[in-house]
Motif scaffolding. Structure first.
Motif, mmCIF file in Angstrom:
data_model
loop_
_atom_site.group_PDB
_atom_site.id
_atom_site.type_symbol
_atom_site.label_atom_id
_atom_site.label_comp_id
_atom_site.label_asym_id
_atom_site.label_seq_id
_atom_site.Cartn_x
_atom_site.Cartn_y
_atom_site.Cartn_z
ATOM 1 N N GLU A 44 -3.668 4.801 9.552
ATOM 2 C CA GLU A 44 -3.172 6.004 9.320
ATOM 3 C C GLU A 44 -4.025 6.547 7.971
ATOM 4 N N THR A 45 -4.185 7.746 7.901
ATOM 5 C CA THR A 45 -4.798 8.348 6.800
ATOM 6 C C THR A 45 -3.839 9.370 6.135
ATOM 7 N N ARG A 46 -3.755 9.175 4.965
ATOM 8 C CA ARG A 46 -2.878 9.739 3.990
ATOM 9 C C ARG A 46 -3.635 10.594 2.676
ATOM 10 N N ARG A 47 -3.540 11.965 3.144
ATOM 11 C CA ARG A 47 -4.367 12.827 2.149
ATOM 12 C C ARG A 47 -4.125 12.287 0.703
ATOM 13 N N GLY A 48 -5.253 12.254 0.031
ATOM 14 C CA GLY A 48 -5.166 11.924 -1.414
ATOM 15 C C GLY A 48 -4.905 10.286 -1.715
ATOM 16 N N GLU A 49 -4.643 9.701 -0.680
ATOM 17 C CA GLU A 49 -4.308 8.375 -0.940
ATOM 18 C C GLU A 49 -5.087 7.261 -0.329
ATOM 19 N N GLY A 50 -5.814 7.582 0.803
ATOM 20 C CA GLY A 50 -6.658 6.689 1.798
ATOM 21 C C GLY A 50 -6.408 6.354 3.156
ATOM 22 N N THR A 51 -7.068 5.109 3.502
ATOM 23 C CA THR A 51 -6.563 4.998 4.938
ATOM 24 C C THR A 51 -5.891 3.478 5.009
ATOM 25 N N PHE A 52 -4.658 3.237 5.850
ATOM 26 C CA PHE A 52 -3.991 2.216 5.653
ATOM 27 C C PHE A 52 -3.773 1.662 7.145
#
Length: 191
Positions: A44-52
């Motif tokens: 999952e991609t979180r805006r401003g945080e990266g991909t997890f």
């Protein structure tokens, strides 16, 4: 890379740029692959945080792939047959690897718990001690359940008889008992 870096569910994966460099591929290929993995629910991609990395154990990946792989009746029967063959091979391995403590523990578990077929065979596979067979069985089990086959009634005594056959180190009796447990016909073949 996930294994090498020791990443687990919830961990951040490297950036597109870093992945591109490490994998020696173009960023557009990495972007496309990440998009596909996200559609499958694996990341999952979180805006401003990266991909997890996501916890994908509960996702619909097997069902999704199953709709492409298991389109005909023969393929469905092959999944069932292969799952049964792997369980029989695990029983064969367990015949020689099970010790008295494991056997007693398994008997106590069968007698005192709500019977769970998957848990029982998961324990047998653990005793068989073959990591590759274990992984194949887990995948087949997921495919099996994606077929929505009505579960057979579990009879505690059938599991106890199977454990007795294992304790006797009797391969023929073990496999015959397994076939009874699975309601498989006893044919002239060796299993």
């Amino acid at each position: 890379m996930i294994t090498a870096d020791g990443l687990i569910s919830g961990d951040k994966i490297p950036s597109e740029r870093e992945l591109s460099e490490r994998l020696n591929v173009g960023r557009s290929s990495v972007r496309e692959a990440l998009r596909a993995l996200e559609l499958l629910g694996l990341i999952e991609t979180r805006r401003g945080e990266g991909t997890f990395i996501r916890d994908f154990r509960g996702n619909q990946l097997v069902q999704l792939l199953g709709t492409f792989i298991l389109q005909d009746e023969k393929a469905k029967l092959d999944v069932i047959e292969t799952k049964n063959l792997i369980e029989m091979d695990c029983l064969r391995l367990a015949l020689y690897r099970i010790n008295d403590i494991q056997l007693e523990s398994l008997k106590e578990w069968v007698q005192s718990n709500t019977l769970d077929d998957d848990e029982f065979f998961s324990r047998i596979i653990e005793i068989a001690d073959n990591h590759l067979i274990s992984r194949i069985w887990l995948i087949l089990k997921d495919y099996y359940y994606s077929l929505h086959i009505k579960k057979a009634d579990l009879i505690r005594n059938d599991f106890l008889l199977l454990l007795d056959a294992l304790a006797e180190k009797d391969e023929v009796k073990t496999l015959l008992t397994y076939r009874k447990l699975r309601n498989l016909s006893v044919s002239s073949d060796k299993y």
